[in-house]
Design an enzyme around this catalytic site. Structure first.
Site, PDB file in Angstrom:
ATOM      1  N   LEU A  44       0.684  -1.460   0.367  1.00 29.65           N
ATOM      2  CA  LEU A  44       0.337  -0.408  -0.240  1.00 29.65           C
ATOM      3  C   LEU A  44       0.847   1.449  -0.252  1.00 29.65           C
ATOM      4  O   LEU A  44       1.887   1.443   0.856  1.00 29.65           O
ATOM      5  CB  LEU A  44      -0.885  -0.342   0.387  1.00 29.65           C
ATOM      6  CG  LEU A  44      -1.426   1.002   2.182  1.00 29.65           C
ATOM      7  CD1 LEU A  44      -3.045   0.506   2.765  1.00 29.65           C
ATOM      8  CD2 LEU A  44      -1.042   2.356   2.369  1.00 29.65           C
ATOM      9  N   ASN A  45       0.567   2.317  -0.338  1.00 26.27           N
ATOM     10  CA  ASN A  45       0.447   3.789  -0.319  1.00 26.27           C
ATOM     11  C   ASN A  45      -0.077   4.449  -0.510  1.00 26.27           C
ATOM     12  O   ASN A  45      -0.971   4.272   0.369  1.00 26.27           O
ATOM     13  CB  ASN A  45       2.246   3.463  -1.352  1.00 26.27           C
ATOM     14  CG  ASN A  45       2.297   4.061  -3.342  1.00 26.27           C
ATOM     15  OD1 ASN A  45       1.840   2.849  -3.622  1.00 26.27           O
ATOM     16  ND2 ASN A  45       3.041   5.705  -2.918  1.00 26.27           N
ATOM     17  N   ASP A  46       0.176   5.919  -1.401  1.00 22.65           N
ATOM     18  CA  ASP A  46      -0.889   6.857  -1.069  1.00 22.65           C
ATOM     19  C   ASP A  46      -2.054   6.682  -1.189  1.00 22.65           C
ATOM     20  O   ASP A  46      -2.161   6.185  -1.821  1.00 22.65           O
ATOM     21  CB  ASP A  46      -0.271   8.163  -2.042  1.00 22.65           C
ATOM     22  CG  ASP A  46       1.061   8.247  -2.795  1.00 22.65           C
ATOM     23  OD1 ASP A  46       1.569   7.176  -1.859  1.00 22.65           O
ATOM     24  OD2 ASP A  46       1.015   8.732  -3.482  1.00 22.65           O
ATOM     25  N   GLN A  62      -3.795   3.668  -3.099  1.00 20.98           N
ATOM     26  CA  GLN A  62      -2.261   3.079  -3.868  1.00 20.98           C
ATOM     27  C   GLN A  62      -2.604   1.086  -3.821  1.00 20.98           C
ATOM     28  O   GLN A  62      -1.368   1.018  -2.730  1.00 20.98           O
ATOM     29  CB  GLN A  62      -1.162   3.422  -4.375  1.00 20.98           C
ATOM     30  CG  GLN A  62      -1.331   4.933  -5.205  1.00 20.98           C
ATOM     31  CD  GLN A  62      -1.318   4.853  -6.508  1.00 20.98           C
ATOM     32  OE1 GLN A  62      -0.428   4.423  -7.529  1.00 20.98           O
ATOM     33  NE2 GLN A  62      -2.581   4.731  -7.031  1.00 20.98           N
ATOM     34  N   TYR A 105      -1.889   5.371 -11.330  1.00 22.71           N
ATOM     35  CA  TYR A 105      -1.200   6.482  -9.898  1.00 22.71           C
ATOM     36  C   TYR A 105      -2.671   7.561  -9.238  1.00 22.71           C
ATOM     37  O   TYR A 105      -3.347   7.392  -8.960  1.00 22.71           O
ATOM     38  CB  TYR A 105      -0.109   7.093 -10.510  1.00 22.71           C
ATOM     39  CG  TYR A 105       0.736   6.447 -11.202  1.00 22.71           C
ATOM     40  CD1 TYR A 105       1.603   4.900 -10.764  1.00 22.71           C
ATOM     41  CD2 TYR A 105       2.804   6.896 -10.725  1.00 22.71           C
ATOM     42  CE1 TYR A 105       2.078   3.863 -10.773  1.00 22.71           C
ATOM     43  CE2 TYR A 105       3.548   6.022 -10.705  1.00 22.71           C
ATOM     44  CZ  TYR A 105       3.400   5.061 -10.863  1.00 22.71           C
ATOM     45  OH  TYR A 105       4.897   4.181 -10.838  1.00 22.71           O
ATOM     46  N   ARG A 173       1.583  14.910 -12.319  1.00 24.58           N
ATOM     47  CA  ARG A 173       1.110  13.428 -11.138  1.00 24.58           C
ATOM     48  C   ARG A 173       0.360  14.160 -11.129  1.00 24.58           C
ATOM     49  O   ARG A 173       0.878  15.068  -9.733  1.00 24.58           O
ATOM     50  CB  ARG A 173       1.771  12.509 -11.669  1.00 24.58           C
ATOM     51  CG  ARG A 173       3.070  12.464 -10.945  1.00 24.58           C
ATOM     52  CD  ARG A 173       3.478  11.052  -9.902  1.00 24.58           C
ATOM     53  NE  ARG A 173       4.604  11.130  -9.129  1.00 24.58           N
ATOM     54  CZ  ARG A 173       6.165  11.575  -9.884  1.00 24.58           C
ATOM     55  NH1 ARG A 173       6.073  11.111 -11.190  1.00 24.58           N
ATOM     56  NH2 ARG A 173       6.697  11.162  -8.840  1.00 24.58           N
ATOM     57  N   ASP A 174      -0.223  13.604  -9.881  1.00 22.70           N
ATOM     58  CA  ASP A 174      -0.805  13.316  -8.946  1.00 22.70           C
ATOM     59  C   ASP A 174      -2.118  15.005  -9.472  1.00 22.70           C
ATOM     60  O   ASP A 174      -2.330  15.684  -8.498  1.00 22.70           O
ATOM     61  CB  ASP A 174       0.079  13.657  -7.659  1.00 22.70           C
ATOM     62  CG  ASP A 174       1.174  12.349  -7.600  1.00 22.70           C
ATOM     63  OD1 ASP A 174       0.270  11.166  -8.343  1.00 22.70           O
ATOM     64  OD2 ASP A 174       1.784  12.681  -7.219  1.00 22.70           O
ATOM     65  N   GLU A 227       5.287  16.138  -5.810  1.00 27.69           N
ATOM     66  CA  GLU A 227       4.558  15.169  -6.066  1.00 27.69           C
ATOM     67  C   GLU A 227       3.736  15.885  -4.903  1.00 27.69           C
ATOM     68  O   GLU A 227       3.141  16.290  -4.201  1.00 27.69           O
ATOM     69  CB  GLU A 227       4.324  13.582  -5.646  1.00 27.69           C
ATOM     70  CG  GLU A 227       6.127  13.092  -5.803  1.00 27.69           C
ATOM     71  CD  GLU A 227       6.426  12.005  -5.915  1.00 27.69           C
ATOM     72  OE1 GLU A 227       6.558  11.248  -4.884  1.00 27.69           O
ATOM     73  OE2 GLU A 227       6.648  10.706  -6.870  1.00 27.69           O
TER      74      GLU A 227
HETATM   75  C1  FRU Z   1       4.104   9.313  -3.818  1.00 35.00           C
HETATM   76  C2  FRU Z   1       3.858   8.730  -5.678  1.00 35.00           C
HETATM   77  C3  FRU Z   1       2.710   9.707  -6.212  1.00 35.00           C
HETATM   78  C4  FRU Z   1       2.534   8.837  -7.590  1.00 35.00           C
HETATM   79  C5  FRU Z   1       2.396   7.558  -6.174  1.00 35.00           C
HETATM   80  C6  FRU Z   1       2.867   6.419  -7.160  1.00 35.00           C
HETATM   81  O1  FRU Z   1       3.959   8.199  -3.338  1.00 35.00           O
HETATM   82  O2  FRU Z   1       5.267   8.667  -5.993  1.00 35.00           O
HETATM   83  O3  FRU Z   1       3.802  10.973  -6.799  1.00 35.00           O
HETATM   84  O4  FRU Z   1       1.484   9.073  -7.753  1.00 35.00           O
HETATM   85  O5  FRU Z   1       3.111   7.582  -5.363  1.00 35.00           O
HETATM   86  O6  FRU Z   1       1.986   5.038  -6.467  1.00 35.00           O
END
Ligand code: FRU
Length: 470
Positions: A44-46, A62, A105, A173-174, A227
């Site tokens: 898991l991330n963001d 994520q 993403y 992105r984002d 980011e």
């Molecule tokens: C931040 C990031 C975002 C990107 C995502 C990919 O942690 O690098 O910039 O969209 O994670 O998982």
């Protein structure tokens, strides 16, 4: 009839399969958390697309179900009515469209007329001899629409790299999107060819067609890439949150691989504006990619309790999963500074009060006078002495994490939310926060309190995570 294409159907089956196969291994891990959102399996991330929609809090994230050290990114999905009892829902976004084949993403949600609009980045990273900065990568802006908050009914590609200003690298992105003054605004994080982190501002009249308006950055470069931007007004002050990458350590500041923080923004973000001094949002080891949203009453924040490209590890990888979210926090503007406090709902997980020697998974609140020290489960030492606050993870319990220090005003008050393998330490009502994963001996108990008054320690009960009923 299903609206999914063949790739999404297979990815869905594969995800269900690995969750069934490896879920029990993850569930049996003694470091599985009690009151933090985690991936069912894998990585898991963001947090993504945070919103309050039809009486539910939605948390997307994520998600790489196929490997605990990451892979192509999907949007995993939880929802809750009260931030305490959660439902696990099917994955919302798969990398199943031509513009996002190497990952759906990060992005955000816009809610309007009972419809959920999810804006995200379609990632493409070509194999080959590329630097993946100026070539070999695409950051597409895409939209997925959901009418029920459970499944996507339509997808659309909105912008490609050629639609962004030409002095940018491929790193754009984002998207964070909101409606204001009868228009829609989108900000995105970007890296210029000259190596400066910037925020791009776009406008739209219809949520679909976007045009670039202006950019926001510092007069001198502050890192090469920014980011996950977020921008909002809180009690009359605008704040720009972002993740500047490539900022060198300065004493006790910017100790992590990447920093996560905010600038106060003065003026109008659509044109002439300036940024005030950058403040880090967290002084611990594991805090990144926070996203905020308004639930009609307050602005809430969730972050990823992790750090990309960090030197330290998480022993949970051997049990097939890694990382978690922070607890949901409420944001406050205190004299132009952002302060965060755990959402009041979390008190609903309080069990009985504990004697210090019994503490394991707990919420500790106390007053403090002068210098002092708290030793948690024999391996995490929090010390405050003459204006310095220090968190040391002793022995193996940091899994490579050692010490983080921060300059602090006089410590008067502390709140420590300790889960099986995480610590969130709120200093002086959330004016400073330290977030960290830690790995004490399973079952190790006890806190030793020196220089602390009126300590109350509640046992924290587990949140419920149920299979979604819909
Ligand atoms: C931040 C990031 C975002 C990107 C995502 C990919 O942690 O690098 O910039 O969209 O994670 O998982």
């Amino acid at each position: 009839m299903s609206g999914k294409n063949a790739l999404a159907c297979d990815l869905e089956r594969l995800t269900e399969h690995v969750e069934e196969l490896y879920g029990p291994l993850a569930e049996a891990d003694p470091y599985r958390l009690r009151f933090h959102l985690m991936p069912p399996v894998g990585w898991l991330n963001d947090p993504n697309g945070l919103c309050y929609f039809g009486g539910w809090y939605h948390v997307f994230y994520q998600y790489s179900p196929f490997h605990p050290e990451g892979g192509v990114k999907l949007w995993g999905h939880y929802r809750s009515r009260d931030l305490l009892c959660w439902e696990k829902l099917p994955v919302m976004l798969y990398p199943d469209q031509p513009w996002c084949v190497h990952g759906a993403y990060s992005g955000s949600a816009l809610i309007e007329d009972g419809i959920m609009y999810l804006y995200y980045t379609g990632n493409i990273k070509y194999a080959g001899d590329y630097d993946h900065i100026t070539a070999g990568r695409a950051g597409n802006t895409a939209l997925a629409v959901s009418r029920d908050g459970i499944a996507v009914s339509a997808h659309e590609l909105l912008m490609e790299n050629r639609d962004y200003p030409q002095d940018l690298t491929c790193h754009v992105r984002d998207p964070k999107v909101w409606a204001q003054d009868g228009t829609y605004y989108m900000i995105q994080g970007a890296r210029t060819k000259s190596g400066q982190g910037v925020i791009l501002v776009f406008g739209s009249e219809d949520k679909i067609h976007w045009s670039y308006r202006n950019r926001i950055t510092t007069p001198e470069p502050f890192g090469y890439m920014w980011e996950c931007p977020d921008l909002f007004e809180l009690d009359g002050q605008w704040f720009l949150l972002c993740l500047p990458q490539g900022v060198a350590r300065q004493g006790n500041r910017y100790q992590n691989q990447y920093t996560s923080g905010y600038f106060p923004l003065y003026g109008d973000f659509r044109g002439s504006c300036t940024l005030g001094d950058y403040e880090e949002l967290d002084c611990g080891f594991d805090f990144y990619a926070p996203q905020t949203f308004h639930d009609g009453r307050r602005r809430l924040l969730l972050g990823w309790m992790g750090m990309p490209d960090a030197e330290y590890a998480n022993p949970t990888v051997k049990n097939g999963w890694q990382h978690c979210m922070t607890v949901p926090c409420e944001l406050h503007n205190v004299g132009g500074r952002l302060v965060r406090t755990p959402a009041a709902e979390l008190d609903g997980l309080h069990g009985r009060t504990l004697a210090p020697e019994e503490a394991e998974v707990f919420d500790l609140q106390c007053r403090v006078g002068g210098n002092g020290r708290i030793l948690i489960r024999g391996c995490a030492a929090l010390e405050w002495e003459d204006g310095i606050l220090r968190l040391s993870l002793l022995g193996d319990c940091g899994a490579g994490r050692t010490v983080r220090s921060a300059e602090t005003e006089t410590v008067r008050q502390l709140r420590i939310l300790a889960d099986t393998s995480s610590l969130e330490i709120f200093v002086n009502g959330g004016r400073q926060v330290l977030s960290a994963r830690y790995y004490p001996e399973p079952g190790a108990q006890g806190v030793r309190l020196d220089g602390v008054e009126d300590a109350v320690i509640w046992e924290m009960k587990a949140m419920q995570i149920l299979p979604g009923k819909f």
